[in-house]
Design a protein around this motif. Structure first.
Motif, mmCIF file in Angstrom:
data_model
loop_
_atom_site.group_PDB
_atom_site.id
_atom_site.type_symbol
_atom_site.label_atom_id
_atom_site.label_comp_id
_atom_site.label_asym_id
_atom_site.label_seq_id
_atom_site.Cartn_x
_atom_site.Cartn_y
_atom_site.Cartn_z
ATOM 1 N N ALA A 63 -8.109 32.325 -31.230
ATOM 2 C CA ALA A 63 -7.768 30.740 -30.905
ATOM 3 C C ALA A 63 -8.701 29.890 -30.705
ATOM 4 N N ASP A 64 -9.814 30.259 -30.751
ATOM 5 C CA ASP A 64 -10.995 29.269 -30.526
ATOM 6 C C ASP A 64 -12.316 29.879 -31.609
ATOM 7 N N PRO A 65 -12.894 28.985 -32.029
ATOM 8 C CA PRO A 65 -14.029 29.124 -33.044
ATOM 9 C C PRO A 65 -15.135 30.081 -32.249
ATOM 10 N N PRO A 70 -8.251 35.568 -27.725
ATOM 11 C CA PRO A 70 -7.378 36.029 -28.887
ATOM 12 C C PRO A 70 -5.986 35.316 -29.188
ATOM 13 N N TRP A 71 -5.590 35.311 -30.200
ATOM 14 C CA TRP A 71 -4.479 34.429 -30.715
ATOM 15 C C TRP A 71 -3.217 35.415 -30.073
ATOM 16 N N GLU A 72 -2.499 34.741 -29.325
ATOM 17 C CA GLU A 72 -1.477 35.596 -28.656
ATOM 18 C C GLU A 72 -0.172 35.117 -29.119
ATOM 19 N N ARG A 73 1.005 35.849 -28.559
ATOM 20 C CA ARG A 73 2.212 35.889 -29.367
ATOM 21 C C ARG A 73 2.908 34.338 -29.248
ATOM 22 N N ASP A 74 2.397 33.640 -28.204
ATOM 23 C CA ASP A 74 2.925 32.214 -28.141
ATOM 24 C C ASP A 74 1.889 31.096 -27.970
#
Length: 397
Positions: A63-65, A70-74
């Protein structure tokens, strides 16, 4: 699934793709993973609905450079012009209720709009990028764009760049204020509030214009790598008219601006929708379901069909230099046409967002797709990552 590490190399210690994928759509999962392996994806999610059922719901990456979250479900992310579909949905809902006449002059709802020769501009011209107001004639800053009243006042006073109704010219940043102010004049609330009250709130759809303060911790950070333009891209830029420059670069809003608290606090209904892929698939799924989503009728079948009513194919006055073909806009969304931007059905339709995101609706297939990401690519439309996913979906049907 391995994704690229800080040095750009593939690393086995990176996050894995999570979520659900029906075995019939294994090709979509493979394409999503390949976006990380081969196409430079940072963080992303994709959701596909068929017949109202979720057949793909995947997310992965960062979720960030800096790769600390980590990219989460929400995870939410700014989806740029994919926002325009839900904004158009607000207008179509009002038309369906008899509160808005798409063939009425805009000035009948917004009297100040009649200035500078715009008294005959129709509501349908706003929806189809044919109002002649694709850009501001005077410098307009990001601060000013985030000021609703000021931006609408300036648009009301602006002389059209071309004869309204005759051609499309992509209203990249002005679209949302134009359509949204008509919504506000009828309902008394800003379009994001109307959307939440009437659609996303009751249906539990995770989409907002701007981001409520308590939700900012869920928002992915956008990254737009600066790469030298190719010779082809440089040649296209040289062809841009003063109108195109005004539409696309006044103001300049890139990843840094979109990551700012100011942008997230404002309503910019052309470009600052924040959503999960699941939410994008649901909102475009209203059109794909001919007005029905999850058993709930949101629009009449006639109103849902009206959004793809073509207004005439032409070389767009703003985006034309970047395409080798004519395009056609319906009443709020782009038609796939012969170029297949939204799959092989020429009557499928949707909207891309700057840098890669996409919402797609295909009523004939009962299909909708939402794709969101935070590493922006160089294209205004048809990003290779999106096209790989769209191709995989149709191969799986």
């Amino acid at each position: 699934m391995a994704v690229r590490g800080d040095d750009g190399a593939l690393g086995d210690d990176a996050s894995r793709v999570e979520g659900h994928c029906d075995e019939r759509f294994a090709a979509v999962r493979a394409a999503f993973e390949d976006n990380f392996r081969e196409r430079g994806e940072l963080g992303a999610a994709v959701t596909v609905l068929v017949g109202g059922e979720t057949v793909v719901d995947l997310w992965g990456g960062w979720a960030d450079p800096a790769r600390t979250r980590p990219w989460e479900r929400d995870t939410l992310v700014n989806v740029w012009s994919t926002t325009k579909g839900p904004t158009a949905l607000c207008a179509h809902l009002l038309a369906d209720r008899g509160q808005l006449d798409l063939d009425a002059p805009v000035a009948s709802y917004w009297p100040e709009f009649a200035a500078a020769g715009k008294e005959k501009v129709l509501v349908r011209h706003l929806l189809s990028h044919r109002a002649g107001l694709a850009g501001f004639r005077a410098p307009h800053s990001l601060d000013e764009l985030c000021d609703w009243e000021l931006t609408c006042d300036r648009l009301a006073a602006t002389e059209p760049w071309w004869e309204p109704g005759t051609r499309s010219g992509y209203h990249a940043l002005t679209y949302g204020h134009l359509v949204g102010e008509v919504v506000r004049r009828i309902t008394g609330v800003l379009p994001g509030d109307f959307l939440r009250q009437e659609i996303t709130g009751p249906l539990g759809i995770d989409f907002t214009l701007g981001v409520p303060g308590e939700e900012t911790g869920r928002v992915a950070e956008l990254e737009h790598p600066r790469v030298p333009p190719t010779a082809e891209q440089a040649a296209v830029f040289q062809q841009l008219s003063p109108l195109a420059l005004a539409a696309l670069l006044n103001p300049v809003v890139g990843a840094d601006g979109a990551n700012s608290p100011q942008w997230r606090a404002a309503q910019v209904p052309a470009a600052n929708g924040h959503a999960t892929a699941r939410a994008v698939a649901a909102l475009y799924g209203i059109f794909a379901g001919r007005g029905v989503l999850g058993g709930h009728r949101v629009l009449s079948a006639e109103a849902a069909e009206r959004v793809r009513e073509g207004q005439g194919s032409c070389r767009d006055l703003v985006l034309g230099p970047g395409f080798a073909h004519d395009t056609e806009v319906g009443l709020g969304l782009w038609l796939s046409g012969a170029n297949g931007s939204y799959g092989p059905n020429p009557r499928a339709f949707g909207h891309d967002g700057f840098g890669g995101s996409c919402g797609l609706a295909d009523p004939e297939a009962g299909l909708s797709l939402g794709y969101v990401m935070n590493r922006m690519g160089p294209r205004v439309a048809d990003d290779p990552r999106k096209m790989a996913l769209v191709d995989a979906v149709y191969r799986s049907l």
